[in-house]
Every structure is written in C-alpha cells, then in structure tokens.
Design an enzyme around this catalytic site. Sequence first.
Site, PDB file in Angstrom:
ATOM      1  N   HIS A   1       0.824  -1.226   0.000  1.00  0.00           N
ATOM      2  CA  HIS A   1       0.000   0.000   0.000  1.00  0.00           C
ATOM      3  C   HIS A   1       0.851   1.268   0.000  1.00  0.00           C
ATOM      4  O   HIS A   1       0.316   2.359  -0.182  1.00  0.00           O
ATOM      5  CB  HIS A   1      -0.905   0.041   1.242  1.00  0.00           C
ATOM      6  CG  HIS A   1      -1.928  -1.045   1.300  1.00  0.00           C
ATOM      7  ND1 HIS A   1      -2.787  -1.313   0.261  1.00  0.00           N
ATOM      8  CD2 HIS A   1      -2.249  -1.936   2.279  1.00  0.00           C
ATOM      9  CE1 HIS A   1      -3.577  -2.335   0.597  1.00  0.00           C
ATOM     10  NE2 HIS A   1      -3.266  -2.733   1.817  1.00  0.00           N
TER      11      HIS A   1
ATOM     12  N   ASP B   1      -2.417 -10.859  -1.512  1.00  0.00           N
ATOM     13  CA  ASP B   1      -2.948 -10.231  -0.295  1.00  0.00           C
ATOM     14  C   ASP B   1      -4.409  -9.878  -0.554  1.00  0.00           C
ATOM     15  O   ASP B   1      -4.794  -9.567  -1.675  1.00  0.00           O
ATOM     16  CB  ASP B   1      -2.137  -8.957   0.005  1.00  0.00           C
ATOM     17  CG  ASP B   1      -2.525  -8.294   1.320  1.00  0.00           C
ATOM     18  OD1 ASP B   1      -1.789  -8.452   2.301  1.00  0.00           O
ATOM     19  OD2 ASP B   1      -3.580  -7.608   1.361  1.00  0.00           O
TER      20      ASP B   1
ATOM     21  N   HIS C   1      -6.046  -7.376   0.087  1.00  0.00           N
ATOM     22  CA  HIS C   1      -6.257  -5.977  -0.294  1.00  0.00           C
ATOM     23  C   HIS C   1      -5.575  -5.674  -1.627  1.00  0.00           C
ATOM     24  O   HIS C   1      -4.557  -6.296  -1.965  1.00  0.00           O
ATOM     25  CB  HIS C   1      -5.685  -5.048   0.785  1.00  0.00           C
ATOM     26  CG  HIS C   1      -6.259  -5.262   2.152  1.00  0.00           C
ATOM     27  ND1 HIS C   1      -5.630  -6.033   3.105  1.00  0.00           N
ATOM     28  CD2 HIS C   1      -7.407  -4.810   2.718  1.00  0.00           C
ATOM     29  CE1 HIS C   1      -6.367  -6.045   4.211  1.00  0.00           C
ATOM     30  NE2 HIS C   1      -7.451  -5.319   4.002  1.00  0.00           N
TER      31      HIS C   1
ATOM     32  N   ASP D   1      -3.812 -12.586   4.339  1.00  0.00           N
ATOM     33  CA  ASP D   1      -5.067 -12.132   4.931  1.00  0.00           C
ATOM     34  C   ASP D   1      -6.285 -12.554   4.117  1.00  0.00           C
ATOM     35  O   ASP D   1      -7.413 -12.213   4.465  1.00  0.00           O
ATOM     36  CB  ASP D   1      -5.055 -10.619   5.196  1.00  0.00           C
ATOM     37  CG  ASP D   1      -4.465  -9.818   4.059  1.00  0.00           C
ATOM     38  OD1 ASP D   1      -4.248 -10.393   2.974  1.00  0.00           O
ATOM     39  OD2 ASP D   1      -4.232  -8.609   4.245  1.00  0.00           O
TER      40      ASP D   1
END
Length: 660
Positions: A148, A188, A190, A281
């Site tokens: 990110h 991931d 996200h 995750d």
Amino acid sequence: MEVGDGVDSESKSQRRVGLLYDERMCKHSTPDGEPHPENPDRIKVIWNKLQAASIPQRCVLLDAKEAEDKHILAVHSQNHVNLIKNISSKQFDSRRNRIASKLNSIYLNEGSSEAAYLAAGSAIEVTERVAKGEVDSAVAIIRPPGHHAEEDEAMGFCLFNNVAIAASYLLNEKPELLIKKILIVDWDVHHGNATQKMFWKDPRVLFFSVHRHEFGTFYPATDDGFYTMIGEGPGSGYNINVPWENSQCGDADYFAVWEHILLPVTKEFNPDLIIVSAGFDAAIGDPLGGCRITPHGYSVMLKKLMNFADGKIVLALEGGYNFESIAKSMLACVEVLLEDKPILGSSVAYPFESTWRVIQAVRKKLSAYWPSLADELPEELTNRKAPPAVYVPNSSSDSEAEEDDESQKVSEHLEEVLQDIIEPLSKLKVAESNQDHAACNSNTWRSELSKVDIWYAAFGSNLWLKRLLCYIEGGQVDGLQKPCVGSVDKTSPKEIMWKTFPYRLFFGREFSLSWGPGGVAFLDPESNSQDKTYICLYRITLEQFNDLLVQENHEGYVMSSPLFDLTALNSVTVEEPHSLQVRLEGWYRNVVYLGKEHDIPILTMTCTPSEIEGFKSGEHALCAPAINYANMIVRGLVEGKQLSQEEAMAYIQEASTKGL
Ligand code: X5A
Ligand code: ZN
C-alpha cells in the site's frame, strides 16, 4: 548401507530455498503497546512455526539487510524516504504520533525506521539471490508490509513498498542478471494500490492483484483495484486486477482465477522471475480478510506458479492477521518450494457465481493484450457455482467449526480491537446491506425448499431422536454443552426409518464445542462390503436440512440464501461424486447423497474428502468419542430398537478403535 547415502532425504529437498527472517523487524510496533493487527508477533509466529517443522535446517538462511536510499528512491520520493528515515530519531519523538495520525492506517515508533529499511532491503536481498541462481526460490518473512505504500505516502500498515523496490532494483540496477520481465502476483486480500501505480506504464513488470473490492468499498476503497485498470501507454495490458464482489472467496474461487486468468497470461508473458506479494489475509480465519483460502489452497496456487520463470520465485510477506492462519499458510508454501512432489489442485467446492462473472469481465477486458484470454468460457464450467455469499456476523465465532481454541481467542481478541480502531463503518455497511437482502429474500427460498422432502441420514448423536429434535425445535438434551437454536420450521420429522449402509463409521477430532473433549462421528461414504453403519433416516424438508447444516457447522451463521438449494440437490443426485461442500467452516460441511428411499433422496453430512484423506494419512488424529456423545448414540440405537445396550457399545467401540 553407506553413511551419507541419503537418497531419500536428498530427493526430497533438492531445491535450494532461501529463507530470511530477522527479529529486528519486530521493533516496529504501536507506540504505547496498543493492540494492533499488524504487530510484531506476526512474523514471530511464522518463524516459530517454521522452526517447529524443522524448516530452517532445510533452507539457505539469508541475512536481513537495510536497503540503500538510492534503491528506495526508484519508487519513492525523496520526501518520503526522509520521513521514514528520520521518524525514529529522538527529534521526532513528539511529532511521531501526530504524523501517524494524519496518515491512513499507520502507526510509528522509534523502531519503525529500522524495520522499514530492513524489510525493503531484505526483499532486495532474497530477490537478488534468486536472480543470481544462488537459490532456486526464496521467502522473506518481513514487516512492515509494503504494497500500500505509495511513492510519497505511507498507508495501510505499509511504510516502504518492499516488493516494488526489489523489482526495480533488479530491472534498473542489475541488467547483467538478465531479469528483464517480472511478474508480481499480489494475493494479499487488499489491492496492491501502490505497486500498481509504480509500474503503471512499465511493460517490464506485469502486476497481477486479486483482492476484495466490492465496487470500491473494501480497503483501500478506491476504484483503482477495478478490472478496468489495465495500465497505460507501453504498460497497457500489464496490469491485471481481479476484484472480488463479495467476501468469503476460497480455494475454488482462487483456483478458477489461476486457471482462467493468471496461468494463461503468465505463460504468454513468460517472466524471468516471479515475486509474490504474499499477504495471508485472504486465508481462512483472517479477521480482516473474510476470505477462505486454506493452506492447501496456497500451496496449489504457488505450485502452479513454479512452472514458470524456471521456478525463480520469491515470496515477500505482506498482510495476514490470524497467527495460526499465517503460520500454517506460510509453512505450506515453504514446503512446496522445498519439496519436489506433485500436489493435487482440486477443490470440491464451486466458485461463486460472482467469481465467474468477474473472471469473464477480466478476460474480456484483457483479451486484446493476451490472446489466451480471448475464448468464451464454456457454460458447463461457469454453471458450476456455489450459492451467493452471505454475511457472517462476528458473533458467530463460538461455532463448533473452530478446531483450535487458542487461535479462536486470538481472532476474537483481534476482532474486538478491530471494531474499535479499524473500519467500523465499512463493517456496518456490509452488515446492514446483507441483512436487508436476507429479509426480503429468505421467505422466498424457505417456502420453496419447504416443499421438498429429503431423508436426513444420521449416523452420529442425531440418530437419537431427542437429540435431533434439539436441531428442529431448539433446546438442549443432557450431555449437550449448550442449547441449540433449532430450525425456523419446527415441525417434527414426517417419518423415521432405520437402515444400515456399507460405509465406514469413524470418530475423530480432539474436542467439540457441543460435547467437550473427545471425538465425534464421521462417515466415509466410500462403499465397502465389510463396513456396516447404522443410520437413522428422518424425513424432513430441504429447508430444515439447511437449518441443520448451519447448526452442525457454524452456529450463528446468518443464512440469507440456502446453503444447499434445489440446484445443489439436483447436482448431487445426478452426478459424480454425489457430494458437495457448502460454504461453511465446520466439520460437517460435505453434503453426501446416499441414494433414494421411496423415491426421496437421502442426504447426510460428513467431513470433506480431503479431511477423510487426512484421517487416513494420520494428519488428523482418530479419537474415541466423548462419553456423553457416545451415550447419545447408544440411546439412539437402543430406543430405535436397532441394538441392545451392549451391542451398541461394542459397535461404537469397534468404530473408534479400528484403523481407517
Ligand atoms: C498490508 C495490509 C491492510 C490495511 C487495512 C487498513 N494492509 N484498514 O494488509
Ligand atoms: Zn492486506
């Protein structure tokens, strides 16, 4: 035999796998020790798990290194580098919290700088070793995560973009290593917003991210993760997003994406090296992700990628917030890297309908760039789908489904924390919209399924009528540790009959929330003339059967659409393997069709074929039944006039001691 002639051990670990871990990356933590999902224990538990499995001895251990500014500057601004460098110095003590509070999902302390430099430098280190061929593949257990972290902004628990820094380093600084094309696979949960931007116009890097998106409502909650974002200029077609429309995606959904998007594109792109932005995750049990990839799922996903780039593959940890899930998932991955053995990539569950829709949209959008995506997917394939996902409330965490008390406590704790500090709004939104949906939908499916009768085949405690009635009427018989909620339709079974089947009854698991310590009954539905299991058939409706499924697997689950509907019934009745896994996390999520009686289908529920394999291989321990549980079965058999007390006890005794 000669000493040192260890053919066996050699053939098992002939691959050289680099492994990097350094405790110094634990120094980045919340300033006053407030709980946070992205905490130092994450990498510790992974390392401990690998140690417990004697993995480090089989790997080439690599040393963590701090990244050099000039390499970080390939993807970050001077400003950002200065900030992260200085943030831990004394002069910043007073300003640290204020700076962090201005950033999106970031905390900072005096250990943050060092950890950030180590994470980035370690990503470079492992990637370079793989590029040089010193190891075949490598794993970097690093934090803080990176994907990110934007050019000029830390966010989403990320300070430097480790993976982007490593990829740029090889491409820009090490041309002699001949790594000209890099595939970054970001699994991931996200979206890897920053990695996407950093290589947006760069055809040397194919960035692939599969993530929860939900039309821009899931973190980082922008449109950037949509499938229409394919790169620009020379980078057009070199950015691929697979945006999930709902939570709960699991192995079947990811395998479908691998099969129908990632693998064909990878084959065409033909990368020289693959870097996985390996967040865990999306793993089953993760408190933020809400997805359901199993360790086996990760190993299959990884194994398939190892067929490319000459096996040159690097895993760099990103997110992942359930200790047990991340440790198990990472272990499964390292084992795949180490071992040269085939892995079966099958999943009994089906992808969601939304998964097929997304896959088709991605393929269409990118077909001009990747010819292998151009064909329409056959309908027989896309017809195979699971019922739509529904919202699973947090309060359901005391389900029987959970095998491990300890990890449960961890995630419960995390959930508390999360409710306070992370995205309370987005969670609420999900809850509300799905409840609405549930309210207007459930009447229709319930009335439809209430018209269909099935035989529910009970071989465990449910063969005692009084106990079964707890699942219908609600309530608790002696020996049950907690009351059942019952079914919506509380009508008693219309008919009851007994039959024996040539299947094997066995007992496994150490513990269940319904019965306490001790095993519970499973059925191996492979027919075998030597086996004989007593089964009580209850004629109930398909609606009631759905309510039973929930109670057996995941108490508290809000079923806004049926888990096992008419399509499912039809498919198990007409086609092999006559079983279907429903989207619950319990031990009885595998619905098996056992034939018909008076033209009415017989359904039972047991563990999954792979779990049965696990029991056979010894991966799951067989375990004699809990005493109160065994008593239920005895009472059922005696009151059902099938066996005498002594015979019933001998029957259970035999089933719980005989090997599988
Ligand atoms: C690396 C990672 C998640 C950030 C979530 C913020 N970040 N609510 O998983
Ligand atoms: Zn994440």
